[in-house]
Motif scaffolding. Structure first.
Motif, PDB file in Angstrom:
ATOM      1  N   VAL A  32       4.627 -45.697  50.709  1.00 42.09           N
ATOM      2  CA  VAL A  32       4.874 -47.140  50.316  1.00 42.09           C
ATOM      3  C   VAL A  32       3.548 -47.944  50.027  1.00 42.09           C
ATOM      4  O   VAL A  32       3.476 -48.623  48.920  1.00 42.09           O
ATOM      5  CB  VAL A  32       5.742 -47.913  51.278  1.00 42.09           C
ATOM      6  CG1 VAL A  32       5.835 -49.382  50.891  1.00 42.09           C
ATOM      7  CG2 VAL A  32       6.998 -47.309  51.369  1.00 42.09           C
ATOM      8  N   VAL A  33       2.642 -47.692  50.820  1.00 42.47           N
ATOM      9  CA  VAL A  33       1.266 -48.269  51.067  1.00 42.47           C
ATOM     10  C   VAL A  33       0.595 -47.841  49.572  1.00 42.47           C
ATOM     11  O   VAL A  33      -0.060 -48.721  48.671  1.00 42.47           O
ATOM     12  CB  VAL A  33       0.390 -48.086  52.119  1.00 42.47           C
ATOM     13  CG1 VAL A  33      -1.005 -48.548  51.770  1.00 42.47           C
ATOM     14  CG2 VAL A  33       1.044 -48.702  53.307  1.00 42.47           C
ATOM     15  N   ILE A  63      -1.152 -49.027  44.168  1.00 44.32           N
ATOM     16  CA  ILE A  63      -1.396 -48.614  42.636  1.00 44.32           C
ATOM     17  C   ILE A  63      -0.392 -49.689  41.707  1.00 44.32           C
ATOM     18  O   ILE A  63      -1.121 -49.911  40.720  1.00 44.32           O
ATOM     19  CB  ILE A  63      -0.564 -47.091  42.514  1.00 44.32           C
ATOM     20  CG1 ILE A  63      -1.537 -45.969  43.260  1.00 44.32           C
ATOM     21  CG2 ILE A  63      -0.709 -46.875  40.916  1.00 44.32           C
ATOM     22  CD1 ILE A  63      -0.991 -44.663  43.159  1.00 44.32           C
ATOM     23  N   SER A  64       0.530 -49.854  42.216  1.00 41.37           N
ATOM     24  CA  SER A  64       1.589 -50.859  41.303  1.00 41.37           C
ATOM     25  C   SER A  64       0.963 -52.188  40.998  1.00 41.37           C
ATOM     26  O   SER A  64       0.826 -52.716  40.092  1.00 41.37           O
ATOM     27  CB  SER A  64       3.046 -50.896  41.774  1.00 41.37           C
ATOM     28  OG  SER A  64       3.616 -49.654  41.746  1.00 41.37           O
ATOM     29  N   ILE A 103     -12.513 -50.400  45.576  1.00 41.38           N
ATOM     30  CA  ILE A 103     -12.454 -50.033  47.113  1.00 41.38           C
ATOM     31  C   ILE A 103     -11.236 -49.471  47.578  1.00 41.38           C
ATOM     32  O   ILE A 103     -10.924 -48.471  48.220  1.00 41.38           O
ATOM     33  CB  ILE A 103     -12.531 -51.426  47.862  1.00 41.38           C
ATOM     34  CG1 ILE A 103     -13.929 -52.077  48.022  1.00 41.38           C
ATOM     35  CG2 ILE A 103     -12.198 -51.276  49.470  1.00 41.38           C
ATOM     36  CD1 ILE A 103     -13.980 -53.452  48.723  1.00 41.38           C
ATOM     37  N   THR A 104      -9.928 -49.738  46.553  1.00 42.32           N
ATOM     38  CA  THR A 104      -8.590 -49.368  46.976  1.00 42.32           C
ATOM     39  C   THR A 104      -8.491 -47.842  46.291  1.00 42.32           C
ATOM     40  O   THR A 104      -8.028 -47.155  47.005  1.00 42.32           O
ATOM     41  CB  THR A 104      -7.888 -50.227  46.248  1.00 42.32           C
ATOM     42  OG1 THR A 104      -7.832 -51.557  46.833  1.00 42.32           O
ATOM     43  CG2 THR A 104      -6.181 -49.414  46.487  1.00 42.32           C
ATOM     44  N   VAL A 105      -9.428 -47.368  44.996  1.00 38.90           N
ATOM     45  CA  VAL A 105      -9.574 -46.442  44.749  1.00 38.90           C
ATOM     46  C   VAL A 105     -10.253 -45.302  45.503  1.00 38.90           C
ATOM     47  O   VAL A 105      -9.617 -44.185  45.893  1.00 38.90           O
ATOM     48  CB  VAL A 105      -9.994 -46.263  43.295  1.00 38.90           C
ATOM     49  CG1 VAL A 105     -10.275 -44.782  42.846  1.00 38.90           C
ATOM     50  CG2 VAL A 105      -9.272 -46.956  42.094  1.00 38.90           C
ATOM     51  N   ILE A 106     -11.190 -45.718  46.116  1.00 42.81           N
ATOM     52  CA  ILE A 106     -11.991 -44.838  47.118  1.00 42.81           C
ATOM     53  C   ILE A 106     -11.039 -44.724  48.380  1.00 42.81           C
ATOM     54  O   ILE A 106     -10.847 -43.464  48.719  1.00 42.81           O
ATOM     55  CB  ILE A 106     -13.148 -45.531  47.428  1.00 42.81           C
ATOM     56  CG1 ILE A 106     -14.081 -45.576  46.408  1.00 42.81           C
ATOM     57  CG2 ILE A 106     -13.806 -44.659  48.662  1.00 42.81           C
ATOM     58  CD1 ILE A 106     -15.440 -46.260  46.507  1.00 42.81           C
ATOM     59  N   PHE A 107     -10.371 -45.753  48.811  1.00 43.08           N
ATOM     60  CA  PHE A 107      -9.312 -45.532  49.804  1.00 43.08           C
ATOM     61  C   PHE A 107      -8.419 -44.346  49.655  1.00 43.08           C
ATOM     62  O   PHE A 107      -8.092 -43.573  50.289  1.00 43.08           O
ATOM     63  CB  PHE A 107      -8.673 -46.857  49.951  1.00 43.08           C
ATOM     64  CG  PHE A 107      -7.560 -46.656  51.134  1.00 43.08           C
ATOM     65  CD1 PHE A 107      -7.516 -46.494  52.588  1.00 43.08           C
ATOM     66  CD2 PHE A 107      -6.272 -46.837  50.635  1.00 43.08           C
ATOM     67  CE1 PHE A 107      -6.487 -46.374  53.400  1.00 43.08           C
ATOM     68  CE2 PHE A 107      -5.035 -46.678  51.457  1.00 43.08           C
ATOM     69  CZ  PHE A 107      -5.423 -46.368  52.636  1.00 43.08           C
ATOM     70  N   LEU A 108      -7.813 -44.540  48.323  1.00 44.41           N
ATOM     71  CA  LEU A 108      -6.571 -43.349  47.980  1.00 44.41           C
ATOM     72  C   LEU A 108      -7.311 -42.048  48.025  1.00 44.41           C
ATOM     73  O   LEU A 108      -6.939 -41.005  48.462  1.00 44.41           O
ATOM     74  CB  LEU A 108      -6.065 -43.812  46.563  1.00 44.41           C
ATOM     75  CG  LEU A 108      -5.308 -45.070  46.722  1.00 44.41           C
ATOM     76  CD1 LEU A 108      -4.854 -45.462  45.080  1.00 44.41           C
ATOM     77  CD2 LEU A 108      -4.049 -45.214  47.465  1.00 44.41           C
TER      78      LEU A 108
END
Length: 403
Positions: free
Chosen positions: A200-201, A206-207, A330-335
């Motif tokens: 879900v996260v 991504i959405s 930051i979010t891309v690196i997190f994923l």
């Protein structure tokens, strides 16, 4: 007694051999600790105490840096302890406590990233609708802590010291890992909830950022054109026509700027408005044209939307978009860092002998991939340094003071 001494010697030797093979991992984890502590401490110091003025765009950064600081310290030190005690981690309570704090700090970081994504979505894609007030931001952070705590508590039940056999030597050690003696149904339920929350996260991030990215690309590809106010007024009819078109642009742009950035200078507007009266009076005297109340108000709207104000609004929009791109990176690196860990945890849950089946040569590589998620906690300060000019300026000031 001699047999016990021999078994203890073999166990010590086996543990030493395993730890020796993981020395490169320990070096990397030590760098994680140093880099994560220094980088995130600087971020907390600068964003929390040094930067003045409007902190709307940077509100969540100190909280994210705090979560990343503890995540890098706890998770990296936990990894070093596991490497040094691959076959001799006998303290099950310490194992449970370490798993809890490692999970809590990582869940906090992930939850704050999701809050930031919602915040950016509202500012970029829904600028004219309700935004996150200070009250809602604080509530969201408290909710993130509660969610992280709730998801971390089960770790103390499903993880602990487990037997780690060496069939070749005929000895059995202890390692800190998922318990094999726990209820299998409960373990599957917990694993399912963990996977569901993670999915879900990831899908939410991504959405949200896909929609944000599309909005930003559309904005730069098809920028809104704002008509420039005319200084010379030929007739009252022409003035009314030009002014009406300008009023529409002024109203739309004003709403967007104020909602997006939260910055609106009343003093500047009053100054510009006072200039309208003088300009209008001068025009009437020289041209002999009698201004009606409507045309006078339209003239006020024209000057109210000065070129300086438009430049300020465009600058504010660029700031919003720049920080959005920063948080997207930051979010891309997190994923990238967390997805391998989730996959390995799923394989570990399905196969109780997952770690035992790896050879001593392959285990260091798997452990490195398994702990890549710590990289997420130490790269954020580097991203801030490259993408936030004000942060770079403050950091340079600190370096000069230290010299």
């Amino acid at each position: 007694m001699d047999n016990d001494t021999d078994m203890s010697y073999k166990l010590d030797k086996w543990n030493s051999d395993l730890a020796r093979g993981l020395i490169p991992n320990n070096v990397i984890l030590s760098l994680y600790i140093i880099t994560g502590f220094m980088g995130n401490s600087i971020v907390i110091l600068i964003y929390g105490f040094k930067m003045k003025g409007n902190k709307e765009e940077r509100y969540f950064i100190p909280f994210l840096a705090t979560a990343d600081l503890w995540a890098s310290l706890v998770c990296a030190s936990f990894g070093i302890a596991l490497n040094l005690m691959q076959a001799q981690f006998n303290n099950t309570h310490l194992c449970k406590a370490w798993w809890f704090f490692a999970a809590f700090t990582t869940f906090c970081s992930a939850s704050i990233l999701l809050i930031i994504a919602v915040h950016r979505y509202l500012k970029v894609c829904r600028p004219l609708e309700g935004q996150m007030t200070l009250k809602w931001k604080r509530f969201a952070l408290c909710l993130a802590l509660a969610l992280a705590f709730t998801l971390s508590v089960p770790m103390t039940h499903f993880y602990g010291s487990v037997p780690f056999p060496n069939e070749e030597e005929g000895i059995v050690g202890q390692r800190c890992s998922r318990l094999k003696s726990t209820n299998k149904t409960g373990s599957l339920i917990f694993g399912g909830i963990f996977v569901l929350v993670t999915v879900v996260v990831i899908i939410s991030l991504i959405s949200l950022y896909s929609r944000i990215g599309y909005t930003i690309i559309t904005h730069f590809k098809y920028p809104k054109r704002t008509a420039k106010p005319k200084s010379n007024i030929d007739t009252a009819g022409n003035s009314t026509t030009a002014d009406n078109s300008q009023v529409v642009h002024s109203s739309s742009d004003n709403q967007l700027s104020e909602t997006e950035t939260g910055m609106h200078s009343v003093e500047t507007d009053n100054t510009e408005l006072s200039g309208v009266v003088q300009s209008t009076a001068s025009t009437e005297k020289t041209s002999g044209v009698k201004r009606t109340p409507n045309s006078t108000m339209n003239g006020k709207a024209i000057v109210f939307k000065s070129s300086a104000k438009r430049r300020k609004e465009q600058t504010n929009k660029k700031v919003v978009h720049k920080f959005t791109l920063l948080f997207m990176l930051i979010t891309v690196i997190f994923l990238v860092c967390y997805i391998p860990k989730v996959i390995i945890m799923l394989l570990e849950a399905r196969n109780p002998r997952f770690w035992e089946e790896f050879s001593d040569f392959a285990r260091p590589g798997i452990l490195f991939v398994y702990r890549m998620y710590i990289i997420n906690s130490i790269t954020n300060p580097i991203i801030y340094a490259f993408l936030d000019n004000q942060f770079s300026t403050e950091m340079k000031k600190m370096v000069r003071i230290c010299k």
